[in-house]
Every structure is written in C-alpha cells, then in structure tokens.
Design a protein around this motif. Structure first.
Motif, PDB file in Angstrom:
ATOM      1  N   MET A  51      25.360  71.258   7.879  1.00  0.00           N
ATOM      2  CA  MET A  51      26.380  70.306   7.423  1.00  0.00           C
ATOM      3  C   MET A  51      25.755  68.916   7.283  1.00  0.00           C
ATOM      4  O   MET A  51      24.891  68.531   8.067  1.00  0.00           O
ATOM      5  CB  MET A  51      27.544  70.240   8.424  1.00  0.00           C
ATOM      6  CG  MET A  51      28.175  71.593   8.736  1.00  0.00           C
ATOM      7  SD  MET A  51      28.982  72.338   7.315  1.00  0.00           S
ATOM      8  CE  MET A  51      30.518  71.426   7.303  1.00  0.00           C
ATOM      9  N   MET A  52      26.205  68.180   6.271  1.00  0.00           N
ATOM     10  CA  MET A  52      25.680  66.841   6.033  1.00  0.00           C
ATOM     11  C   MET A  52      26.823  65.883   5.753  1.00  0.00           C
ATOM     12  O   MET A  52      27.844  66.271   5.177  1.00  0.00           O
ATOM     13  CB  MET A  52      24.714  66.858   4.843  1.00  0.00           C
ATOM     14  CG  MET A  52      24.046  65.530   4.546  1.00  0.00           C
ATOM     15  SD  MET A  52      22.936  65.630   3.128  1.00  0.00           S
ATOM     16  CE  MET A  52      21.672  66.733   3.772  1.00  0.00           C
ATOM     17  N   GLN A  53      26.666  64.645   6.188  1.00  0.00           N
ATOM     18  CA  GLN A  53      27.685  63.635   5.957  1.00  0.00           C
ATOM     19  C   GLN A  53      27.286  62.781   4.758  1.00  0.00           C
ATOM     20  O   GLN A  53      26.286  62.069   4.805  1.00  0.00           O
ATOM     21  CB  GLN A  53      27.852  62.760   7.204  1.00  0.00           C
ATOM     22  CG  GLN A  53      28.938  61.697   7.059  1.00  0.00           C
ATOM     23  CD  GLN A  53      29.081  60.878   8.323  1.00  0.00           C
ATOM     24  OE1 GLN A  53      29.316  61.406   9.397  1.00  0.00           O
ATOM     25  NE2 GLN A  53      28.905  59.575   8.206  1.00  0.00           N
ATOM     26  N   ASN A  99      23.651  62.163   2.494  1.00  0.00           N
ATOM     27  CA  ASN A  99      23.133  61.796   3.806  1.00  0.00           C
ATOM     28  C   ASN A  99      23.318  60.305   4.111  1.00  0.00           C
ATOM     29  O   ASN A  99      22.365  59.563   4.314  1.00  0.00           O
ATOM     30  CB  ASN A  99      21.643  62.179   3.903  1.00  0.00           C
ATOM     31  CG  ASN A  99      21.088  62.008   5.304  1.00  0.00           C
ATOM     32  OD1 ASN A  99      21.849  61.932   6.273  1.00  0.00           O
ATOM     33  ND2 ASN A  99      19.780  61.939   5.420  1.00  0.00           N
ATOM     34  N   VAL A 129      32.112  65.508   4.662  1.00  0.00           N
ATOM     35  CA  VAL A 129      31.173  66.478   5.219  1.00  0.00           C
ATOM     36  C   VAL A 129      30.943  67.577   4.184  1.00  0.00           C
ATOM     37  O   VAL A 129      31.893  68.137   3.632  1.00  0.00           O
ATOM     38  CB  VAL A 129      31.705  67.074   6.539  1.00  0.00           C
ATOM     39  CG1 VAL A 129      30.742  68.133   7.059  1.00  0.00           C
ATOM     40  CG2 VAL A 129      31.898  65.979   7.572  1.00  0.00           C
ATOM     41  N   VAL A 130      29.673  67.814   3.885  1.00  0.00           N
ATOM     42  CA  VAL A 130      29.323  68.826   2.877  1.00  0.00           C
ATOM     43  C   VAL A 130      28.325  69.801   3.470  1.00  0.00           C
ATOM     44  O   VAL A 130      27.649  69.522   4.467  1.00  0.00           O
ATOM     45  CB  VAL A 130      28.715  68.169   1.616  1.00  0.00           C
ATOM     46  CG1 VAL A 130      29.734  67.275   0.939  1.00  0.00           C
ATOM     47  CG2 VAL A 130      27.460  67.389   1.962  1.00  0.00           C
ATOM     48  N   GLU A 131      28.203  70.957   2.862  1.00  0.00           N
ATOM     49  CA  GLU A 131      27.201  71.935   3.280  1.00  0.00           C
ATOM     50  C   GLU A 131      25.824  71.403   2.879  1.00  0.00           C
ATOM     51  O   GLU A 131      25.640  70.862   1.800  1.00  0.00           O
ATOM     52  CB  GLU A 131      27.455  73.274   2.582  1.00  0.00           C
ATOM     53  CG  GLU A 131      28.757  73.936   2.957  1.00  0.00           C
ATOM     54  CD  GLU A 131      28.745  74.495   4.377  1.00  0.00           C
ATOM     55  OE1 GLU A 131      27.643  74.716   4.915  1.00  0.00           O
ATOM     56  OE2 GLU A 131      29.834  74.711   4.945  1.00  0.00           O
TER      57      GLU A 131
END
Length: 430
Positions: free
Chosen positions: A1-3, A401, A427-429
């Motif tokens: 997960m990435m913000q 990011n 929040v993304v994959e």
C-alpha cells in the motif's frame, strides 16, 4: 500500500506565512562536528527532516558516539550494522566519520543507496590510512569500516566535479587526523558553496583552515566549546519562491531567513528575481512579493546550486520559457537520475528537456496544460516538491508516495494546506 497526494488550488492568489524547518545541509554537518568534538560542540535547532533525525539518532547512540553498548559483542565478532536508508549525505559523512573510529561498522542503505557510487571517497580514505572493504559491489555500499585507522599521509587528491559531499566528508574529519589534511581538488569544483559552508561551520567551532588555489589544508587541532545554530532551510524556501513565480499575485513571509546565509541555495533570491519575485529581509525573515516583469534570462548555470535545478526547470516549463541550463552533471547520481526523471515527468505536459553534452535546453513548442497530471516521485523528495507549484496551473495533480517529502521537509503538504491548497491523502496499491 502507498499513500499518494492529490493537490489542487482553486485560485492563483497566494498570501501567508511559512515557518521552515532547519537546513538539512547545515544540520548534517553540525551533527558530525558535534560527534567529533567529544561533547564540546552542541547543535541548536536540529532539523526535523528525516535525514537529519536519522543522522542525529545514529551519532548520539552508543555506537555512533564511539562507545559500544554494554550488551554488544566485541567488534571482531559482531560488527555494528548502520542502515541509513536513502540518506545520501549521511552515507558520505558517516563513511569518513566511521573510518577514523575504533569500532567495526557495516554501513548500508536502501536499494537506491546501493546504486549510488562511494568509490571516490573510499579510495581517498584508504590513501589516508582507513581500513574499508566492500560487502557487495565494488565502488558501492554497503561497506565495512574496520577501525584501526593509522594515518599514512596527509596529502590526498580528489576530483572536484563529482560530488562536493565527498570533499566535505574529508574536511569534517580533517582536524581529528593526527597529521591533518592537505586536500588537492582536481579540476573544477562543483557546488563550491557547500564546501564553503562546511569550512565556515568548522571555523565556528574554532577549526582553522587555509585555501590556496585548489588546495585546502586543515591541521590537527581541537574543537572549541561552542554551539552551532542551524538556520532555516533555503532549499525548502525555493519551493515557495516557485509558487510565488507561478501565482498571479503573491505575498509570502518566510520566517527566520537572512540574507547572510551559509547556504548556497540562498541564491534562489537572485534566480527568482528574474521571474518577478522581490525579496525583502525584515521582521525576522524574508517577504516575497510578486511583480509583473518580462522574463528575459535564457541561461541558468546550476553548478553551484544543483538542488535548485528541478525547481527552476519546472517553473520555466510551466511558463513556457525555453531556457538553457548548465551545471546539471551531479543530478544523475542523486536520489534518482534527476535528469531522466525531469524529462519523463515534463513530457506529460508536452515539454522536452533536451540534453546536448553538458547543456540542457527546454523545448516548450508542444507544451500543453493537462486537466490532470500524475507525478512519479522516484523516491525523490525534490521531485515531489519541485512539481507541486504546478497546482497553480494544472487543475489536479496526483503525487506518488506523498510521504517522500519527509526526507527534507516533513511539513510540506501541511504548509501547502495552511496556505489554501487542497491536499487529499489517498491510499493506493503499490
């Protein structure tokens, strides 16, 4: 997960006050000086930039201060592993610092850090008498610093056009070398203001030097009991100058900055004067005011301020100003290949950054303003912050990011929000 961060701005009028963090460049130098001084030098206003916080934690820990904790094994049986993640300055400075300590240390970092060359600095330290081995690939971290430093010579030569951080790393430890240091700089010196900053900070701690021609000499000498106060970060200030340049109207106050800074990036005041931004120092900071002014300067030499290059290039691209840039040689060995990263991201608005030898020219003939633009940051804090001002001309930006800015300016997105930008975290994959 990435913000990720979605950034918007519904008008082009900028007004407000920004309190900047301490300079990462100054703070990292000051922390090494503090560690080398055996308690005589104290650092004030430690930056909250992630790199500086990390370095402070390492240097103020038992192994960082040259003392092993009571429950560790002997260095021969269990070398300390120091992981500096993506912190390039810390890697260079700690390589020199640990080279003259008694402890055996393995210095490592992130995947990208293991791709960033360290060989020039390691070779110079070995000539001096350091015992250093590569753990994986020759010329690159991780490295093992085995202690048992025994100085062979005081005279070394190092190329001046690769990275000023190699030179600074050597200068920082010079006064602790039994025979001192006579450093010969080969060829042209890149980022000279950063070397001057290092020497000025050492001077503040009573470490004297001479600089004649291409030779800098520092004898073995003692640090004085003193405090080093870290100034606010002019590199961080550059993004607010860029925002002012792309605004229709702008009145900003950046607290704590002075016109007599050790930081080479304070030259942003002169660069952005070309874009109609006046800088007035009063009230304990600098007031920025946007004035309408024809943009005529066509050549920007970034040799002495490479950390400003992305900011200035993006501003020119946003305005459709086909400027030429020189002095970008060191950008390819930063957190990412910043030249390639700029070329890739600017192409998303039809702008080309054309490389011809050591000269780079913006081609804005096919420039357009998209409704939305996704910015890849390449794990590089400056890619995120340099492109953020585009929110004044692009209706919606999305940054991969978002937390990457913590490396040098943790409050960046919060400060944008305080001045009226819409900042949404998603929040993304990834």
């Amino acid at each position: 997960m990435m913000q990720n961060i979605i950034l918007k701005r519904n008008n082009k009028l900028i007004n407000g006050t920004v309190n900047l963090t301490g300079s990462k460049s100054e703070c990292n130098r000051a922390l090494i000086i503090e560690a080398l001084s055996n308690g005589k030098v104290k650092v004030e206003n430690v930056s909250d930039a992630a790199d500086a916080v990390l370095l402070a934690g390492i240097l103020r820990s038992p192994v960082g201060s040259g003392q092993l904790a009571a429950n560790t094994l002997s260095t021969a049986e269990c070398p300390q592993i120091v992981d500096i993640g993506p912190a390039g300055t810390a890697m260079r400075f700690l390589t020199a610092y640990y080279a003259i300590q008694d402890d055996e240390v393995i210095l490592t970092g992130s995947k990208r850090m293991k791709e960033r060359p360290i060989g020039i600095l390691v070779d110079a330290l070995k000539v001096l008498g350091a015992n250093i081995e590569y753990e994986e690939n020759q010329g690159y971290p991780p490295i093992k610093l085995k202690g048992s430093f025994e100085q062979h010579t005081s005279k070394i030569s190092i190329k001046g056009n690769i990275s000023s951080q190699y030179i600074t790393a050597l200068l920082l430890i010079a006064a602790r070398l039994p025979f001192g240091l006579e450093l010969h700089i080969e060829g042209e010196l890149t980022s000279r203001p950063y070397v001057e900053m290092t020497l000025a900070m050492l001077q503040s701690a009573n470490i004297q030097h001479t600089w004649q021609g291409n030779v800098i000499a520092i004898s073995n000498q003692e640090f004085a009991t003193t405090s080093l106060h870290v100034e606010p970060d002019w590199s961080a200030a550059s993004y607010w100058y860029a925002i002012a340049a792309l605004a229709d109207e702008a009145e900003l106050f950046l607290t704590g900055l002075t016109p007599y800074s050790l930081q080479g990036d304070s030259v942003i005041t002169e660069i952005m004067a070309n874009f109609g931004i006046t800088s007035q120092f009063k009230d304990g900071g600098v007031h920025l005011l946007k004035e309408v002014k024809p943009l005529s300067r066509k050549i920007f030499d970034m040799k002495e301020c490479p950390d400003l290059a992305q900011t200035v290039i993006v501003v020119c691209a946003a305005l459709g100003h086909e400027a030429t840039f020189t002095g970008l040689e060191t950008l390819k060995i930063k957190e990412t290949d910043r030249v390639l990263a700029l070329q890739t991201e600017l192409a998303k608005m039809g702008v080309k950054l054309i490389e011809k030898g050591q000269v780079y020219k913006l081609d804005c003939s096919e420039r357009f303003i998209p409704e939305r633009m996704f910015i890849n940051t390449y794990h590089d804090h400056r890619m995120a912050m340099a492109f953020a001002p585009l929110a004044l001309i692009v209706p919606q930006l999305e940054f991969e990011n978002g937390p990457v800015v913590e490396k040098s300016y943790p409050a960046f997105w919060t400060d944008l929000e305080k001045l009226g930008f819409e900042v949404e975290e998603i929040v993304v994959e990834g």
